[in-house]
Design a protein around this motif. Structure first.
Motif, PDB file in Angstrom:
ATOM      1  N   THR A   1      49.337  62.148  43.127  1.00  0.00           N
ATOM      2  CA  THR A   1      48.138  61.492  42.634  1.00  0.00           C
ATOM      3  C   THR A   1      48.032  61.665  41.124  1.00  0.00           C
ATOM      4  N   ARG A   2      46.987  61.085  40.569  1.00  0.00           N
ATOM      5  CA  ARG A   2      46.741  61.252  39.135  1.00  0.00           C
ATOM      6  C   ARG A   2      46.514  62.724  38.792  1.00  0.00           C
ATOM      7  N   GLN A   3      45.967  63.477  39.759  1.00  0.00           N
ATOM      8  CA  GLN A   3      45.716  64.907  39.569  1.00  0.00           C
ATOM      9  C   GLN A   3      46.945  65.749  39.921  1.00  0.00           C
ATOM     10  N   ARG A   4      48.099  65.069  40.160  1.00  0.00           N
ATOM     11  CA  ARG A   4      49.380  65.692  40.460  1.00  0.00           C
ATOM     12  C   ARG A   4      49.386  66.415  41.811  1.00  0.00           C
ATOM     13  N   GLU A   5      48.558  65.951  42.719  1.00  0.00           N
ATOM     14  CA  GLU A   5      48.605  66.464  44.084  1.00  0.00           C
ATOM     15  C   GLU A   5      49.668  65.691  44.847  1.00  0.00           C
ATOM     16  N   ARG A   6      50.571  66.411  45.485  1.00  0.00           N
ATOM     17  CA  ARG A   6      51.708  65.771  46.141  1.00  0.00           C
ATOM     18  C   ARG A   6      51.321  65.236  47.513  1.00  0.00           C
ATOM     19  N   PHE A   7      51.943  64.128  47.885  1.00  0.00           N
ATOM     20  CA  PHE A   7      51.793  63.607  49.246  1.00  0.00           C
ATOM     21  C   PHE A   7      53.007  62.749  49.567  1.00  0.00           C
ATOM     22  N   ASP A   8      53.362  62.739  50.854  1.00  0.00           N
ATOM     23  CA  ASP A   8      54.465  61.902  51.328  1.00  0.00           C
ATOM     24  C   ASP A   8      53.910  60.551  51.736  1.00  0.00           C
ATOM     25  N   ALA A   9      54.616  59.505  51.391  1.00  0.00           N
ATOM     26  CA  ALA A   9      54.098  58.155  51.639  1.00  0.00           C
ATOM     27  C   ALA A   9      55.196  57.264  52.179  1.00  0.00           C
ATOM     28  N   THR A  10      54.759  56.209  52.797  1.00  0.00           N
ATOM     29  CA  THR A  10      55.659  55.098  53.110  1.00  0.00           C
ATOM     30  C   THR A  10      55.282  53.969  52.155  1.00  0.00           C
ATOM     31  N   ILE A  11      56.259  53.406  51.487  1.00  0.00           N
ATOM     32  CA  ILE A  11      55.979  52.401  50.461  1.00  0.00           C
ATOM     33  C   ILE A  11      56.839  51.172  50.710  1.00  0.00           C
ATOM     34  N   THR A  12      56.233  50.016  50.537  1.00  0.00           N
ATOM     35  CA  THR A  12      56.938  48.738  50.649  1.00  0.00           C
ATOM     36  C   THR A  12      56.874  48.062  49.286  1.00  0.00           C
ATOM     37  N   ILE A  13      58.032  47.726  48.728  1.00  0.00           N
ATOM     38  CA  ILE A  13      58.122  47.086  47.410  1.00  0.00           C
ATOM     39  C   ILE A  13      58.687  45.684  47.597  1.00  0.00           C
ATOM     40  N   ASP A  14      57.993  44.685  47.065  1.00  0.00           N
ATOM     41  CA  ASP A  14      58.461  43.301  47.101  1.00  0.00           C
ATOM     42  C   ASP A  14      58.585  42.795  45.672  1.00  0.00           C
ATOM     43  N   VAL A  15      59.727  42.181  45.356  1.00  0.00           N
ATOM     44  CA  VAL A  15      59.981  41.629  44.023  1.00  0.00           C
ATOM     45  C   VAL A  15      59.815  40.116  44.091  1.00  0.00           C
ATOM     46  N   HIS A  16      58.932  39.579  43.277  1.00  0.00           N
ATOM     47  CA  HIS A  16      58.626  38.146  43.298  1.00  0.00           C
ATOM     48  C   HIS A  16      59.225  37.498  42.060  1.00  0.00           C
ATOM     49  N   ARG A  17      59.962  36.415  42.274  1.00  0.00           N
ATOM     50  CA  ARG A  17      60.649  35.732  41.174  1.00  0.00           C
ATOM     51  C   ARG A  17      60.114  34.325  40.987  1.00  0.00           C
ATOM     52  N   ASP A  18      60.277  33.773  39.780  1.00  0.00           N
ATOM     53  CA  ASP A  18      59.875  32.404  39.517  1.00  0.00           C
ATOM     54  C   ASP A  18      61.000  31.447  39.895  1.00  0.00           C
ATOM     55  N   SER A  19      60.791  30.146  39.649  1.00  0.00           N
ATOM     56  CA  SER A  19      61.766  29.141  40.070  1.00  0.00           C
ATOM     57  C   SER A  19      63.102  29.288  39.369  1.00  0.00           C
ATOM     58  N   ALA A  20      63.122  29.962  38.199  1.00  0.00           N
ATOM     59  CA  ALA A  20      64.378  30.162  37.483  1.00  0.00           C
ATOM     60  C   ALA A  20      65.085  31.445  37.893  1.00  0.00           C
ATOM     61  N   GLY A  21      64.487  32.218  38.804  1.00  0.00           N
ATOM     62  CA  GLY A  21      65.112  33.455  39.257  1.00  0.00           C
ATOM     63  C   GLY A  21      64.687  34.688  38.500  1.00  0.00           C
ATOM     64  N   ALA A  22      63.836  34.532  37.467  1.00  0.00           N
ATOM     65  CA  ALA A  22      63.378  35.697  36.706  1.00  0.00           C
ATOM     66  C   ALA A  22      62.255  36.416  37.457  1.00  0.00           C
ATOM     67  N   VAL A  23      62.217  37.747  37.343  1.00  0.00           N
ATOM     68  CA  VAL A  23      61.179  38.530  38.019  1.00  0.00           C
ATOM     69  C   VAL A  23      59.836  38.238  37.359  1.00  0.00           C
ATOM     70  N   GLU A  24      58.833  37.805  38.174  1.00  0.00           N
ATOM     71  CA  GLU A  24      57.490  37.562  37.669  1.00  0.00           C
ATOM     72  C   GLU A  24      56.621  38.809  37.791  1.00  0.00           C
ATOM     73  N   TYR A  25      56.634  39.417  38.965  1.00  0.00           N
ATOM     74  CA  TYR A  25      55.862  40.629  39.172  1.00  0.00           C
ATOM     75  C   TYR A  25      56.375  41.347  40.402  1.00  0.00           C
ATOM     76  N   ILE A  26      55.914  42.592  40.562  1.00  0.00           N
ATOM     77  CA  ILE A  26      56.306  43.431  41.688  1.00  0.00           C
ATOM     78  C   ILE A  26      55.043  43.823  42.437  1.00  0.00           C
ATOM     79  N   SER A  27      55.044  43.675  43.759  1.00  0.00           N
ATOM     80  CA  SER A  27      53.903  44.126  44.570  1.00  0.00           C
ATOM     81  C   SER A  27      54.357  45.288  45.446  1.00  0.00           C
TER      82      SER A  27
END
Length: 853
Positions: free
Chosen positions: A256-282
């Protein structure tokens, strides 16, 4: 076709005057009106499937029983049906007996089973695309009159209008709803820039990461919330995997912001524009301890657990942890993988999983030990053959007083297909289907590594279509695209069977061919030349094109891809200068084109001669019946040896050599002089001149503009200066100061290519801008790319909210023009509304009514 006539019924005119918000209500009123106006037994609305092989009934009058409401017909056996709709906008059938019988014909079976004798189907177009039909059915023979045909077409147009209006209404409504859903979601959801900097966290994400509800997050990066001992793994493995595959999910150690540790499951999706460049990450973050507690509760109430998964569309089945035999499943599992209850009792997870048995066993063991395991994306065998892409997880549970493993599946076929589409955009040219520069570079890098080790000789050939810029100017964008597609197809066929990579390298009239010593270079040149011998077709007319080629070889001429392509380009330019069909790179060449300093000298001479000329392209008003409001100035350079030199070739050179100020001064003075000459003939017509980033920031910029206005005696308001977002962002403060002083003089300011750069409200609201110009790349996507359409709508709305006028560039077709007119764009520009012309042609223009923006 859709214009009203004097004897049109008042009911149809009333429908055209309505504003529709709910499609079901709109269609109900339309079919009831159509039945009354045309005096038929039944009226229904049908919409085509994407491939136009099937047609689905979505509304009917009189109403039909529920079991008939969703009727679908296969029309693939009736191509004449679509041909009639495409050509005449109607399909007429006076008597069903006229139709010849065809085996398995669902269309004829529908007519006979419902007692339909006569049929009058009117085409429904949405944004110029055939989308469906308005069907008028009668149980008696009918000879449809011209009046009835015209009324049917008008009613079909009402249906298309209703679909467009309700889509627009729903888009606004759904956007707000989705925002509320994300804000209220119990899932921790965040968005980050391509560099990992955070842009958004919903309340749940702020809570799990220890951030206050309104705490700014601009200075935080996603990596700040990863435990330090896991960061290298994230950089080296997780982020590259997510960028390569578009998705990654799994466990991760966070803090966390307070540096408290925790185990998580995370899903990362990379979204690209029509030219193939990365627009943003969710990303979606789940606290692992919290998830385990939730899963324990779910395990205690198994019936609710399965019910919840059934509602979310996930599939669940139980396996024996020892044999991996399937013990039980829900209906959605059987539907997803096609196994009946008797079939699934005979198979095991080992047999239907693409993974090795040892890997499946290891996951089952982890689920037994830890209570659950996230398996990520996997492939399972369908009962009818073929692999299904699923997201899978395992949970230890109880079944009939014994321990079992509950396996959850989520169908991700659409996600996988989207990834493939993104990969297609990233590595292949969308127009021709050929490889693009990214794929060409990757393949070349591997081959060049072997060439350095002395194991391979690599050849690269550049193919240039001779005088392509002239073809583009004369034929227009639509024909040019068609020709490039034909060229790509013909070259693919020509090099079929040869071990070579053919790519479209610059997006214009140049292609590249990569091959090694197994192919004969001279033969490859000959194949390319032979492919251009038969004529190509431009609007059903033959057009002859020629190709010029330049070739370089590694490791003799270069040791990396950049230098290899540069050497091939120099060979091509040498061939161009000496009117050769082909040239191999030779370091002894003394071609003028190889020395940019010599080309710079040519440009200096051009500034003092008649090699440079201007063209003027009209900008037309939508609201004022297509009246001219302005003309944009386009610079052309006709080199005595090289022919037409594209602005993209000489403008960067002029900027680097500081010739750009003289070039812009000449352009501005000549354009203002021309404008002064047509003041009486075309009163009020504004002239729009592009100013480079270098000139905009130059200390003489204000003097240059004031001199042009003073010496040509035009009104300052008759001049518009176009600057790009990139130019403004070089030095935002200085650019804003210069533009403000120009604006105070009365000069109009236009922001060119808006939407392709930073497009930030933060800087736009501080600039004295009068006009936003939508880049042609977005206009090109009208009717084919909903993302481009949504971007255009957003720019129009933003411009109008800020009190600005909006111009759409690159309007090449009537359907693009109609679409933009319906979206309240102010002005349009492109080959459809006016080709570039010389000043004298513009001065002789007749019947032109000019208006100010």
């Amino acid at each position: 076709m859709n214009a009203p006539n004097a004897d049109e019924p008042a009911q149809i005119r009333a429908l055209f005057a309505r504003r529709f918000e709910h499609l079901d209500t709109a269609l109900g009123d339309i079919v009831e009106t159509a039945a009354a106006v045309l005096d038929v037994s039944r009226v229904s609305v049908w919409l085509f499937s994407r491939d136009r092989r099937r047609i689905n009934r979505v509304c009917c009058w009189p109403a039909v029983p529920d079991d008939e409401a969703g009727l679908t017909l296969d029309i693939s056996l009736r191509p004449e049906y679509l041909q009639a709709l495409d050509s005449d906008a109607v399909f007429r059938l006076s008597d069903a007996a006229e139709m010849s019988p065809r085996s398995g014909d669902a269309f004829s079976a529908y007519l006979s089973s419902f007692g339909i004798v006569s049929l009058l189907d009117a085409a429904v177009y949405v944004d110029g695309v055939l989308t469906g039909v308005l069907c008028h059915e009668d149980s008696r023979p009918r000879q449809w009159s011209t009046t009835e045909r015209d009324r049917a077409i008008r009613l079909g147009a009402v249906v298309g209008r209703a679909i467009v209006q309700t889509r627009a209404h729903q888009s606004v409504s759904y956007g707000e709803r989705f925002r509320r859903i994300v804000e209220a979601s119990v899932d921790a959801i965040g968005m980050a820039r391509p560099d990992g900097g955070l842009e958004y966290l919903n309340p749940s994400a702020r809570e799990i990461l220890g951030l206050a509800p309104d705490e700014p997050i601009a200075e935080f990066r996603l990596m700040d919330f990863i435990q330090p001992d896991s960061r290298e793994h994230v950089r080296a493995t997780i982020f590259p995997t997510a960028r390569r595959n578009g998705h990654w999910t799994g466990p991760l150690r966070m803090r966390t912001r307070q540096r408290e540790r925790f185990d998580a499951t995370i899903t990362i999706d990379v979204h690209r524009d029509s030219a193939g460049a990365v627009e943003y990450i969710s990303c979606t973050i789940g606290d692992l301890a919290r998830n385990l507690e939730l899963e324990r509760r779910v395990n205690e109430v198994r019936s609710r657990y399965e019910s919840a998964f059934a509602q979310t569309g996930d599939s669940v089945f139980l396996i024996d942890p020892v044999s991996a035999r399937i013990l039980d499943s829900d209906a959605s599992f059987r539907e997803l993988l096609g196994y009946s209850a008797s079939q699934q009792a005979l198979v095991t997870l080992h047999e239907i999983s693409e993974e090795a048995v040892s890997e499946v066993e290891a996951r089952i063991a982890r689920a037994l030990r830890d209570g659950h395991v996230l398996c990520g994306e996997r492939r399972l065998l369908h009962a009818r053959g073929g692999w299904m892409d699923v997201e899978m997880s395992m949970l230890r549970t109880e079944w009939q007083e014994t321990t079992a493993i509950s396996v959850r599946l989520r169908d991700i076929a659409e996600l996988v297909q989207r990834r493939r589409d993104i990969e297609q955009l990233a590595y292949f040219d969308p127009l021709t289907g050929l490889a693009n520069s990214n794929l060409l570079r990757e393949r070349a890098d591997g081959m060049l590594e072997q060439s350095l080790a002395g194991e391979r000789t690599v050849h690269f050939m550049l193919l240039q279509i001779v005088r392509w810029e002239r073809v583009f100017d004369i034929q227009g964008y639509r024909i040019a695209e068609s020709l490039i597609q034909q060229i790509g197809t013909r070259l693919q066929d020509a090099f079929n069977g040869h071990d070579a990579t053919l790519a479209r390298v610059l997006g214009g009239g140049e292609l590249g061919l990569l091959f090694d010593e197994r192919e004969d270079p001279e033969r490859m040149v000959e194949i390319a030349r032979e492919a251009f011998e038969p004529p190509f077709m431009a609007d059903a007319e033959p057009i002859h094109l020629r190709v010029r080629t330049g070739m370089a070889q590694a490791p003799r001429d270069a040791v990396n891809f950049k230098d290899l392509t540069k050497r091939a380009g120099l060979a091509l330019r040498h061939a161009h200068l000496h009117s050769m069909a082909h040239c191999r790179y030779d370091p002894t060449h003394s071609s003028r084109i190889q020395d940019e300093r010599l080309l710079e000298e040519d440009l200096r001479e051009a500034l003092q001669s008649d090699q440079l000329s201007l063209r003027y392209q009209p900008v037309r008003s939508i609201a004022r019946q297509g009246a001219w409001s302005a003309v944009e100035v386009l610079l052309r350079w006709h080199h005595p040896q090289l022919g037409e030199v594209a602005p993209t070739d000489f403008v960067p050179l002029a900027e680097d050599s500081e010739l750009i100020l003289d070039l812009d001064r000449r352009t501005l003075n000549e354009a203002c002089t021309a404008a002064a000459g047509w003041q009486k003939r075309l009163r009020g017509l504004r002239v729009s001149v592009n100013i480079s980033a270098v000139t905009l920031m130059h200390p003489q910029m204000l003097d240059l503009v004031e001199e042009a206005i003073r010496t040509t005696h035009i009104e300052a308001s008759q001049l518009c200066l176009e600057v790009t977002e990139t130019a403004v962002m070089r030095d935002r403060s200085l650019a804003a100061s210069v533009l403000r002083r120009l604006h105070d003089l009365g000069v109009y300011i236009a922001l060119d290519d808006f939407g392709t750069g930073f497009s930030s409200l933060a800087y736009l609201k501080d600039l004295p801008v009068d006009v936003l110009k939508i880049d042609r790349d977005f206009v090109r996507g009208i009717g084919t790319d909903t993302r481009d359409e949504r971007t255009i709508l957003a720019i129009i709305q933003l411009g109008h909210d800020l009190g600005l006028k909006v111009v759409a560039e690159g309007v090449e077709t009537r359907s693009q023009y109609a679409w933009l007119a319906r979206r309240d764009v102010d002005f349009v520009q492109g080959f459809h509304v006016g080709a570039p012309m010389r000043a004298e042609q513009l001065a002789r223009a007749r019947g032109v009514r000019s208006r100010q923006p």
